[in-house]
Design a protein around this motif. Structure first.
Motif, PDB file in Angstrom:
ATOM      1  N   TRP A  90       0.827  -1.217   0.000  1.00  0.00           N
ATOM      2  CA  TRP A  90       0.000   0.000   0.000  1.00  0.00           C
ATOM      3  C   TRP A  90       0.854   1.257   0.000  1.00  0.00           C
ATOM      4  CZ3 TRP A  90      -4.543  -0.084  -1.778  1.00  0.00           C
ATOM      5  CH2 TRP A  90      -5.357  -1.201  -1.619  1.00  0.00           C
ATOM      6  N   LYS A  91       1.941   1.200   0.771  1.00  0.00           N
ATOM      7  CA  LYS A  91       2.840   2.368   0.823  1.00  0.00           C
ATOM      8  C   LYS A  91       3.437   2.613  -0.576  1.00  0.00           C
ATOM      9  CE  LYS A  91       6.456   4.293   3.799  1.00  0.00           C
ATOM     10  NZ  LYS A  91       7.360   4.776   2.803  1.00  0.00           N
ATOM     11  N   ALA A  92       3.897   1.516  -1.197  1.00  0.00           N
ATOM     12  CA  ALA A  92       4.509   1.637  -2.534  1.00  0.00           C
ATOM     13  C   ALA A  92       3.488   2.142  -3.555  1.00  0.00           C
ATOM     14  CB  ALA A  92       5.065   0.282  -2.968  1.00  0.00           C
ATOM     15  N   PHE A  93       2.258   1.704  -3.420  1.00  0.00           N
ATOM     16  CA  PHE A  93       1.209   2.121  -4.358  1.00  0.00           C
ATOM     17  C   PHE A  93       0.906   3.614  -4.190  1.00  0.00           C
ATOM     18  CE2 PHE A  93      -3.471   2.198  -5.490  1.00  0.00           C
ATOM     19  CZ  PHE A  93      -3.272   2.050  -6.845  1.00  0.00           C
ATOM     20  N   GLN A  94       0.792   4.044  -2.939  1.00  0.00           N
ATOM     21  CA  GLN A  94       0.488   5.462  -2.701  1.00  0.00           C
ATOM     22  C   GLN A  94       1.617   6.372  -3.173  1.00  0.00           C
ATOM     23  OE1 GLN A  94      -2.378   6.527  -2.113  1.00  0.00           O
ATOM     24  NE2 GLN A  94      -3.278   4.527  -1.651  1.00  0.00           N
ATOM     25  N   GLU A  95       2.841   5.861  -3.133  1.00  0.00           N
ATOM     26  CA  GLU A  95       3.985   6.682  -3.577  1.00  0.00           C
ATOM     27  C   GLU A  95       4.298   6.454  -5.053  1.00  0.00           C
ATOM     28  OE1 GLU A  95       7.051   5.450  -0.930  1.00  0.00           O
ATOM     29  OE2 GLU A  95       6.286   6.633   0.747  1.00  0.00           O
ATOM     30  N   TYR A  96       3.447   5.712  -5.719  1.00  0.00           N
ATOM     31  CA  TYR A  96       3.624   5.340  -7.122  1.00  0.00           C
ATOM     32  C   TYR A  96       4.981   4.708  -7.385  1.00  0.00           C
ATOM     33  CZ  TYR A  96       3.143   5.259 -12.155  1.00  0.00           C
ATOM     34  OH  TYR A  96       3.071   4.829 -13.453  1.00  0.00           O
ATOM     35  N   ARG A  97       5.292   3.709  -6.583  1.00  0.00           N
ATOM     36  CA  ARG A  97       6.459   2.887  -6.893  1.00  0.00           C
ATOM     37  C   ARG A  97       6.014   1.562  -7.508  1.00  0.00           C
ATOM     38  NH1 ARG A  97       8.992   1.439  -2.544  1.00  0.00           N
ATOM     39  NH2 ARG A  97       7.811   2.605  -0.991  1.00  0.00           N
ATOM     40  N   ILE A  98       4.737   1.269  -7.404  1.00  0.00           N
ATOM     41  CA  ILE A  98       4.158   0.139  -8.145  1.00  0.00           C
ATOM     42  C   ILE A  98       2.889   0.621  -8.838  1.00  0.00           C
ATOM     43  CG2 ILE A  98       5.120  -1.753  -6.773  1.00  0.00           C
ATOM     44  CD1 ILE A  98       2.468  -1.880  -5.252  1.00  0.00           C
ATOM     45  N   GLU A  99       2.488  -0.127  -9.854  1.00  0.00           N
ATOM     46  CA  GLU A  99       1.352   0.278 -10.691  1.00  0.00           C
ATOM     47  C   GLU A  99       0.001  -0.120 -10.105  1.00  0.00           C
ATOM     48  OE1 GLU A  99       0.375   1.645 -13.583  1.00  0.00           O
ATOM     49  OE2 GLU A  99       2.319   2.509 -14.047  1.00  0.00           O
ATOM     50  N   GLY A 100       0.025  -1.161  -9.291  1.00  0.00           N
ATOM     51  CA  GLY A 100      -1.263  -1.618  -8.786  1.00  0.00           C
ATOM     52  C   GLY A 100      -1.118  -2.706  -7.752  1.00  0.00           C
ATOM     53  N   ILE A 101      -2.237  -3.046  -7.142  1.00  0.00           N
ATOM     54  CA  ILE A 101      -2.275  -4.142  -6.159  1.00  0.00           C
ATOM     55  C   ILE A 101      -3.467  -5.027  -6.497  1.00  0.00           C
ATOM     56  CG2 ILE A 101      -2.464  -4.753  -3.717  1.00  0.00           C
ATOM     57  CD1 ILE A 101      -1.488  -1.960  -3.011  1.00  0.00           C
ATOM     58  N   TRP A 102      -3.225  -6.303  -6.588  1.00  0.00           N
ATOM     59  CA  TRP A 102      -4.319  -7.269  -6.735  1.00  0.00           C
ATOM     60  C   TRP A 102      -4.529  -7.910  -5.366  1.00  0.00           C
ATOM     61  CZ3 TRP A 102      -5.472 -10.347 -11.719  1.00  0.00           C
ATOM     62  CH2 TRP A 102      -5.300  -9.531 -12.846  1.00  0.00           C
ATOM     63  N   ILE A 103      -5.765  -7.943  -4.918  1.00  0.00           N
ATOM     64  CA  ILE A 103      -6.061  -8.580  -3.630  1.00  0.00           C
ATOM     65  C   ILE A 103      -6.954  -9.796  -3.877  1.00  0.00           C
ATOM     66  CG2 ILE A 103      -7.142  -8.269  -1.363  1.00  0.00           C
ATOM     67  CD1 ILE A 103      -6.313  -5.337  -1.510  1.00  0.00           C
ATOM     68  N   ILE A 104      -6.425 -10.932  -3.470  1.00  0.00           N
ATOM     69  CA  ILE A 104      -7.178 -12.177  -3.637  1.00  0.00           C
ATOM     70  C   ILE A 104      -7.841 -12.480  -2.287  1.00  0.00           C
ATOM     71  CG2 ILE A 104      -7.031 -14.614  -4.288  1.00  0.00           C
ATOM     72  CD1 ILE A 104      -4.317 -13.907  -5.641  1.00  0.00           C
ATOM     73  N   PRO A 105      -9.158 -12.531  -2.252  1.00  0.00           N
ATOM     74  CA  PRO A 105      -9.840 -12.728  -0.956  1.00  0.00           C
ATOM     75  C   PRO A 105      -9.661 -14.158  -0.438  1.00  0.00           C
ATOM     76  CG  PRO A 105     -11.440 -12.651  -2.724  1.00  0.00           C
ATOM     77  CD  PRO A 105     -10.111 -12.377  -3.350  1.00  0.00           C
ATOM     78  N   GLU A 106      -9.947 -14.321   0.852  1.00  0.00           N
ATOM     79  CA  GLU A 106      -9.686 -15.623   1.494  1.00  0.00           C
ATOM     80  C   GLU A 106     -10.573 -16.744   0.965  1.00  0.00           C
ATOM     81  OE1 GLU A 106     -12.311 -14.688   5.530  1.00  0.00           O
ATOM     82  OE2 GLU A 106     -10.124 -14.726   5.626  1.00  0.00           O
TER      83      GLU A 106
END
Lengths: 371, 319
Positions: A90-106
Motif C-alpha cells: 500500500w505504501k509503494a502504491f500510494q507513492e507510485y512505486r508500483i502500478e497496482g495491487i491485486w487482492i485475492i480474498p480468502e
C-alpha cells in the motif's frame, strides 16, 4: 555548368566553417532515438503487488500465472509481481512505486469450486487513460490464462492470430523510421539555414540581387547542397539503425532516398524562403525547425499512419512526411515494396514541386527587392 | 493526444459473421471498455477477410472449434499487443457469460475517481518543455549574437560588474520563459478544461528549471559563439530532457533503467512536483526533499559554470 560548379563549391565551403550546424539532422535525432529507446525499448512490465489471502490453492495458481503471460510488446510478462507485504504494497502504491495491487480474498478458491461468483480486487493507477486501459485489458490476459491453467470448461470462442512475418517488428523500430525522416528534414533545413545565414551575415544578398544572371544559379546549388546533406544525415542515421536495431533497406535504398529526398526538398524550400525573407532570422529558423519537429510527432513519427488513419489530425495531411513515412517503413522494416509507392511518389513530387515554386518565387522576390 | 495517436478506443475490423456466436462476439466487443471512461473497441463490420494495413478478425472453425482468428497487416508489436489484448478482453466477456457464477469478476478500484485523459498529463509535461526551450534557445541565441555582432566587446570593456550583466540576462530569460509558460498553460487549460490548483505554485516549481535552461543556453552561446549551433544544442537538450524527463509518463511507470536515467534529468523532479497541482493533490514524488535538493544543486552548479565560462570566454580574452 562551370559557373554552377563554382557556386556549388563556394556554398560547400560554408559548411566547413560550421560543422556542428551541418550535423543538425543528426544531433537532435540521435537524442530523440536514444530517448525513445530508453522509454519503450526496455522492460515495460507493470510492477504490481499481489496480496494473497486465499485459504485454498487457486490464489497461488493465479500468482504463478502472471509470469507466464507474455506481452508481444517487449517479450516480457505483462506484470512483474513484486514480493511485498500488504503494508509495504500500500505504501509503494500510494507513492507510485508500483502500478497496482491485486487482492485475492480468502474465499477465492472456495467460490471458484462452488461456482459462487469469485472476485478479485484490482487497485490500479489511472492518472492517464492509456495506462488505465492497459490495466483492464492486461487483466483479461491474466484471467484468460488462469482459466486455462485451472482447467475449467474451455471458452465458447477460441483465440488465434497470424502475423505476416516470422518475427514481429518492434515499436522502437517503427519510431526510428519516423526519426530517419526527421533526420533528412532537419539535415536539409539546418544546412539551408547555414547557407542563407552566411549570405545574410556576409551581406552578399545585394550582390545576388544585382546579378544580371538568373537567380537559379544561386538557388539551385543551395537546394542541391542542402538536399544532399539531408540525405547524408538520413543515411548516417540509417547506418545507426542498422547497427543498433538491425534494419537496413538493402536494395530499396534508392527508393528510400527518393522518398526522403522529396520530403527534404519540401522543407528545404520553406527554409530557403524563411531564411531570406524573415526579418527576424532566428525566429524564422526556430519556427521552421519546431514545425518539422511537431510534424514528426503528429504525422506518424510514433505510429503507423495507415493503421491509425482516423487518429491523424487534418493538419498533418498538409505535410509530405505523413504520406512518406509508412512506405519508408515498408522498404526498411518489412522489406516489401509499398503497394502505394507510385501514388505516394506522385504526391511527394507534387509537394516538392509546389514548394520549389513558392520557395523560389519568394526568395527571388526578396533578393531582387534588395537589389 | 489523439494527434500522436494514443487513443484508448480502437477500431477493430471484424468480418461480418454469419453465426450466432459471431454476433455474440460483436456484442461482447462492445462491452470492453472503462466503466468511468471510453469504450476500448469500436467494431467495424467488413466483408473481406484481408487485414489490409492493420488487422481483421474472422470467426472460423479450427479443429471443429469456433475460433476468432485475428490477422495482422504489417504492423508493430505495440499495435499487435493492443489488438490482441482487446480481442482477449472481448472473448473473456463471452467466456465469463458462459461460466455464469463460476466466472471471476475483477472488481476495479482505480486510484483516481475518473480515468484522466492522456492529454492532461501530456500537456502538463509540456509546460517544463516550453519553459526550458524558451530559456535555453533564447539564451543561446542572445549570447551568440553578442559575439556575432561584436557587442561582446562592450561587455568586456564595461566597468559594470559581470555579475550584474549575467543577472540581467538571466532575468530577461526568466521573464521570457515564464511568458511562454503562461501562454501554454492557458492554451492547455482551454483545450483540456483542467487547471492546476495553484498557478503560483506551478510558476515557483518551474523557476529552477528555467534557471538551469538559461544557464545551458548562455553556456552554449558563449562556447559556440554562433547562433545556429547554440540553437541546435538548446533544441537537442530540450527534447531529450522532455522525452527522458517523464514527458510521456511518470518515470516510475517505465523500465528500472529508464527510471534511473530519468531521475537525473531536471524535468522529472519538476513534473513530480507539478503532479499534485493537476491531479487532486496526489503525491508521486519518490523523495520530495531529495528532488528539491537535486534541483537546487543543478541550479547552483550551472550558475557557477556560467560565471566561469563567462570569465573564460568574455573577460579573459585579449583586448
Amino acid at each position: 555548368m562551370r559557373r554552377l560548379w563554382i557556386l556549388f563549391k563556394t556554398e560547400f565551403n560554408v559548411w566547413r566553417h560550421d560543422p556542428i550546424t551541418a550535423m543538425g539532422g543528426i544531433i537532435p535525432c540521435l537524442f530523440i532515438l536514444i530517448a525513445f529507446a530508453l522509454l519503450f525499448g526496455g522492460r515495460l512490465s507493470f510492477p504490481i503487488a499481489v496480496v494473497n489471502n486465499d485459504q485454498g490453492q487457486y490464489g497461488q495458481t493465479l500468482i504463478d500465472t502472471f509470469d507466464g503471460v507474455i506481452s508481444p510488446l517487449d517479450n516480457q510478462p505483462y506484470y512483474e509481481v513484486r514480493p511485498l507485504s500488504e503494508s509495504q504494497a500500500w505504501k509503494a502504491f500510494q507513492e507510485y512505486r508500483i502500478e497496482g495491487i491485486w487482492i485475492i480474498p480468502e474465499d477465492f478458491s472456495e467460490r471458484i469450486s462452488l461456482g459462487k461468483n469469485p472476485e478479485i480486487e484490482m487497485h490500479f493507477m489511472n492518472y492517464n487513460d492509456d495506462r488505465a486501459k492497459n490495466h483492464r485489458i492486461y487483466s483479461a490476459e491474466i484471467i484468460w490464462a488462469f482459466y486455462q491453467k485451472i482447467g475449467i470448461p474451455g471458452p465458447p470462442l477460441e483465440r488465434a492470430e497470424q502475423y505476416p512475418l516470422p518475427e514481429m517488428v518492434d515499436w522502437v523500430s517503427i519510431i526510428s523510421i519516423g526519426i530517419v525522416l526527421l533526420s533528412v528534414t532537419l539535415g536539409g533545413v539546418f544546412n539551408m539555414f547555414i547557407l542563407t545565414y552566411k549570405a545574410q551575415m556576409g551581406k552578399i544578398i545585394l550582390e545576388m540581387g544585382l546579378s544580371p544572371r538568373s537567380l537559379a544559379w544561386v538557388l539551385v546549388p543551395k537546394t542541391v547542397l542542402a538536399t544532399m546533406f539531408g540525405l547524408i544525415t538520413g543515411t548516417l542515421f540509417l547506418v545507426i539503425i542498422r547497427l543498433w536495431l538491425g534494419f537496413w533497406p538493402g536494395g530499396y535504398l534508392a527508393a528510400v532516398w527518393l522518398l526522403t529526398g522529396l520530403v527534404g526538398i519540401f522543407w528545404i524550400q520553406i527554409a530557403l524562403a524563411i531564411g531570406l525573407i524573415a526579418r527576424n532570422y532566428m525566429a524564422g529558423a526556430v519556427g521552421s525547425v519546431l514545425g518539422a519537429m511537431i510534424i514528426f510527432f503528429i504525422g506518424g513519427g510514433l505510429s503507423m499512419v495507415r493503421a491509425n488513419q482516423d487518429a491523424v489530425t487534418w493538419i498533418a495531411w498538409l505535410f509530405p512526411n505523413t504520406y512518406a513515412v509508412d512506405p519508408i517503413r515498408d522498404l526498411v522494416l518489412f522489406h516489401t515494396w509499398p503497394l502505394d509507392f507510385y501514388s505516394v511518389l506522385g504526391k511527394l513530387a507534387g509537394f516538392a514541386g509546389i514548394a520549389i515554386l513558392f520557395g523560389s518565387f519568394f526568395a527571388a522576390k526578396k533578393i531582387r527587392n534588395l537589389g | 493526444m489523439s494527434t500522436i495517436m494514443v487513443v484508448p478506443t480502437f477500431e477493430m475490423r471484424i468480418v461480418n459473421p454469419a453465426s450466432a456466436i459471431g454476433n455474440d462476439f460483436i456484442a461482447a466487443a462492445k462491452e470492453v471498455g472503462s466503466p468511468i471512461g471510453p469504450d476500448y473497441i469500436e467494431p467495424i463490420l467488413v466483408e473481406e477477410a484481408s487485414p489490409g494495413h492493420r488487422q481483421v478478425i474472422e470467426i472460423i472453425e479450427v479443429d471443429g472449434k469456433p475460433t476468432a482468428l485475428q490477422r495482422y497487416g504489417y504492423i508493430d508489436s505495440n499495435l499487435v499487443k493492443n489488438l490482441r489484448n482487446r480481442l482477449t478482453a472481448a472473448l473473456l466477456v463471452l467466456w465469463n457469460n458462459e461460466l455464469g457464477d463460476q466466472g471471476i469478476t475483477v472488481q476495479e478500484y482505480p486510484w483516481l475517481p475518473n480515468d484522466i485523459p492522456y492529454t492532461v498529463y501530456f500537456g502538463m509535461a509540456m509546460i517544463p518543455l516550453a519553459a526550458y526551450l524558451a530559456a535555453a534557445m533564447i539564451g543561446g541565441y542572445v549570447m551568440a549574437q553578442e559575439f556575432e555582432s561584436g557587442t561582446i566587446l562592450a561587455y568586456r570593456l564595461s566597468p559594470t560588474s559581470f555579475l550584474a550583466i549575467l543577472t540581467a540576462k538571466l532575468t530577461r530569460l526568466m521573464i521570457t520563459a515564464l511568458t511562454a509558460v503562461v501562454i501554454l498553460y492557458v492554451a492547455l487549460g482551454l483545450i483540456t478544461g483542467v487547471w492546476s490548483s495553484s498557478f503560483l505554485a506551478v510558476l515557483a516549481i518551474l523557476m529552477p528549471l528555467i534557471l538551469i535552461a538559461s544557464c545551458i543556453g548562455l553556456i552554449a552561446g558563449m562556447i559556440t559563439q554562433s547562433s545556429l549551433p547554440s540553437f541546435l544544442i538548446a533544441l537537442a537538450s530540450a527534447f531529450a530532457f522532455w522525452l527522458i524527463g517523464s514527458g510521456f509518463g511518470l518515470a516510475a511507470g517505465f523500465s528500472p533503467l529508464f527510471e534511473k536515467i530519468s531521475r537525473l534529468i531536471p524535468n522529472t523532479p519538476v513534473i513530480e512536483m507539478l503532479f499534485p497541482y493537476f491531479y487532486f493533490s496526489k503525491q508521486v514524488a519518490a523523495h520530495p526533499l531529495g528532488a528539491k535538493l537535486q534541483l537546487s544543486g543543478y541550479t547552483i552548479t550551472l550558475l557557477i559554470v556560467v560565471i566561469l565560462v563567462y570569465k573564460d570566454r568574455v573577460l579573459a580574452k585579449e583586448r
